[in-house]
Design an enzyme around this catalytic site. Sequence first.
Site, PDB file in Angstrom:
ATOM      1  N   ASP A 624      79.558  47.041  52.326  1.00 56.26           N
ATOM      2  CA  ASP A 624      79.140  46.199  53.436  1.00 56.26           C
ATOM      3  C   ASP A 624      78.912  44.784  52.915  1.00 56.26           C
ATOM      4  OD1 ASP A 624      78.356  45.408  55.989  1.00 56.26           O
ATOM      5  OD2 ASP A 624      77.141  47.192  56.319  1.00 56.26           O
ATOM      6  N   GLU A 814      72.236  44.169  64.706  1.00 55.15           N
ATOM      7  CA  GLU A 814      71.627  44.616  63.449  1.00 55.15           C
ATOM      8  C   GLU A 814      70.106  44.462  63.494  1.00 55.15           C
ATOM      9  OE1 GLU A 814      73.801  43.924  59.836  1.00 55.15           O
ATOM     10  OE2 GLU A 814      75.593  43.356  60.937  1.00 55.15           O
TER      11      GLU A 814
END
Length: 1010
Positions: A624, A814
Amino acid sequence: MRRTALLASATLLAALLPLTTAAGASGADEPDPAPVPVDRFEGEIPFASPPAEGLFTWGGDTDDPPALRLAAREDAPEGDQVLTGSYEISGYGGFTHDFAFAEPAHDWSGHRGIRFWWEGRGNGKKIAFEIKDGGANGEASELWTTSFTDDWTGWKLVEIPFTDFTYRTDYQPVGGIDHVLGLTETWGYALTLPVGVKGDFAMDGVELYGRADQSLRAAVTTDAAVYPVREGGAAAVTLTVATTGAAPLDDPVTVAYETAATGTAVPGKDYTPVAGTVTFPAGTPSGATRTVAVRTLADRQAESAETVPLRLTVTGAKPPAETPQVVLDAHGLPYLNAKLPVKKRVADLLSRMSLAEKAGQMTQAERGAITAPGDIAAYGLGSLLSGGGSTPTPNTPEAWAKMIDAFQLRAQATRFQIPLIYGVDAVHGHNNLVGATVMPHNIGIGATRDPALAEQTGAVTAAEVRATGIPWDFAPCLCVTRDERWGRSYEAYGEDPALVQAMETVIQGLQGRASGADLKDDDKVLATAKHFVGDGGTGYGSSTTGTYTIDQGVTEVTRQELEAVHLAPFRTAVDRGVGTVMPSYSSLDIAGDGKGPVKMHARADLLNGVLKDRMGFDGFVISDWAAIDQLPGDYASDVRTSVNAGLDMIMVPYAYKDFHATLLDEVGAGRVAERRIDDAVSRILTRKFELGLFEKPYADTGNASAIGSAGHRNVARKAAAESQVLLKNSGGVLPLKKNQKVYVAGSNADDIGNQTGGWTITWQGASGDITQGTTILEGMRKAGGDVTYSKDASASTDGYDVGVVVVGETPYAEGVGDVGNGNDLELTAADRAAVDKVCAAMRCAVLIVSGRPQLIGDRLGDIDALVASWLPGTEGDGVADVLYGRRPFTGQLPVTWPKSQAQLPINVGDAAYDPQFPYGWGLTTLSRVPEGGSATLKGLAAAAAAAERAGADGVGRALVGKARLLVQQKVGQAVTAAVAKPFADADHLLLTGRYGKAVEQLTAAYRAAS
């Protein structure tokens, strides 16, 4: 004499003497024109965003934009005030002065450059300064950039000649408007502040100075930096002369050219050397071109690519930023033979590569970090990506394709011409592209309970993404959301692993057949199963990332829970042939393993041991965004730990040089084995070959006309309709009738940005008219309803038959959206007031547009109909379809709807389970509910068990569906704990194919409601 007085005198002089344009500049003996002020920071320029004129800030995330203010200063170099600000930037950030879109652009072409006063801090940091040139407005212009270094203290006048500015290829490699710094249509300037330091700044007196110098304002450019050509062919290098202000040349410009022997090609053997001079005489118009041909020679030997630099010496103008290279294409080598099996092609190419080239393949950079385009070849980069909102200018399909093609062209200058694999977060359609078809977020797709539709949404996404030159999608998210306080919960299909597994048909929509045989097609992309593993199970308060409360935290599980809940969807993804897997930022703490919380990017036991070895995953693992930076230890430790743990490609957005060098050092020191490198690169190359990138590295835009097309939007419209979950419908308020007078209110009724949510055009998304689509209000009007709209319900409510109040959340993504990080699960005061006013005045339906359940229990008694609309995407027509009965409500809750935040986390299967609405709940319209009671349910149970034994899944599901409708009618709004638990368990049983047991649980719920 204060500088204010000097400026006033200069301004008076400027008014008396006409400004001399660049075209009219003729002699150095003429006096310079008076300075022309741009910003005095005395309050004449407001703090305002486009399209108005003003100063505004921007940044990579919510913490990055600097804080600006006008401050009175005794030592102000000009006037009484200065522009001052503070900053602490982790990604990128700065501020801009844009001129008003509604007014003509400014003409700066008569001046030598721009200057301003800067209060130095002596920190040695570079500060980027940009100007906006050409195009329609300040947000659709070319960016030209330079920088200065803050290596002094106190005030200093910084002068920057316009000749110092270069075109920002990292931001807009598509070619922008015309590649010419014309300065006749200038839209403002911007400053990018230093990253990684906490600081403040002060600035004053921005102005244009000097006279445009004819000898400095001409530049020679080439049409490309790399010219691939087949052996034996000829490359045509086009030279263009351009001038500031687009004026004709006053003096001749000459370009001496010569093929240099410093490349890897051999003169006389691989190419015919050329040398000569081209001249652009005085009076030549800006934009004139000349062509130089470089001929290559065929020797019929299999070879890797070879380079021929064409050295250019320019007199009378600025030379090109780079020496162009002619590249003789690699040819005749086995890895280039498309008829060979992929495995053999990979083995051949790998055997030829150096360690540095292999390390390059393992490196992925954000496209905006490539400040020197030649770095793609210099480091042999394997991949680039666009982070959320990292888009070309303009943000069109054509610009995306041209941008990526320009990057791919750079990769052709490498020895083996290994193409880049470009990746993007297309998590609900090609959501970074304005005008693309935006699907409901995954939580809405989970509500549809329609695997075939999930596959269709994936297919539409893949077709639109691939048509812009992108072969790789960082989707789907296979997280199992266990706590709706998580800011990513809408990225999950639901809280039940069985539901997530059922929706993984999306992988076939994206990739095609599990074998990978369809990946080379022009409407398929490589999919990514993320985030491995447990990102949806992080405990509230466990995050250590900034102000996040749950995202990127710690998931505490037993080994059994890990297998059953979080690993199960990844087993399915591997079976479906998913091409890549992305680990989670989060940590995993497995009870009894003695390790405590360990970041997933460091868990070799799960990445190597479970994913690759036990599950047999043969794709590659991509990290990521900068996730290895969160591992404990220094950077070298981060690199070796993550690579040894099983990461094959590392997303190092801004640190690609450091990662490449560090990985080489770690291998050289024996801390990372070369066989681990070979395994990683083999996996990456396999997918590149399967995607057909070696044969077709450039964008195939044949399907670009389908982007945002009616056919694609119809799929999104159907998905939006099927995602709507009818939670309550007292008195049959829904569906609406076209002859009813409908009063519409609420913050989310007419806002495409709120309706699409985060990960739309930008990372966090934004409210407002951010892309093309139909809002819920517009859809209702198109459906033919008699609709009146009052956002805040301030208009009179008299005379209406029914009210529709559309409320909910504004966009987030997020951990920024974590509850406790400035967010909660309550409606806003304005939304509550709208609900209260409308529902007190008439029968009402409340639609909640949100990424997760909202707490509505205290108002539920006053609401006649309640709909969970989730985040339905760009097609508000789909919501209108069920509101007006064009389609039935069929959606079911993909997550449990809680009564209070104190209940969280609450999930199907919990021992204590007393929600507002249970998992799987969803009323329907336009369908007849089966008659009967316990006897009917007994018969349905027997028939469902028989269907299960016979493998008749369609029949079994239909029988369970009938039982569910019967039970929901009996329960009404009397959802007790005794009803909720077996009801929710029944839906889990249904998804796992145990149809008889599912009806038995529904029977228990029926009896509990008696």
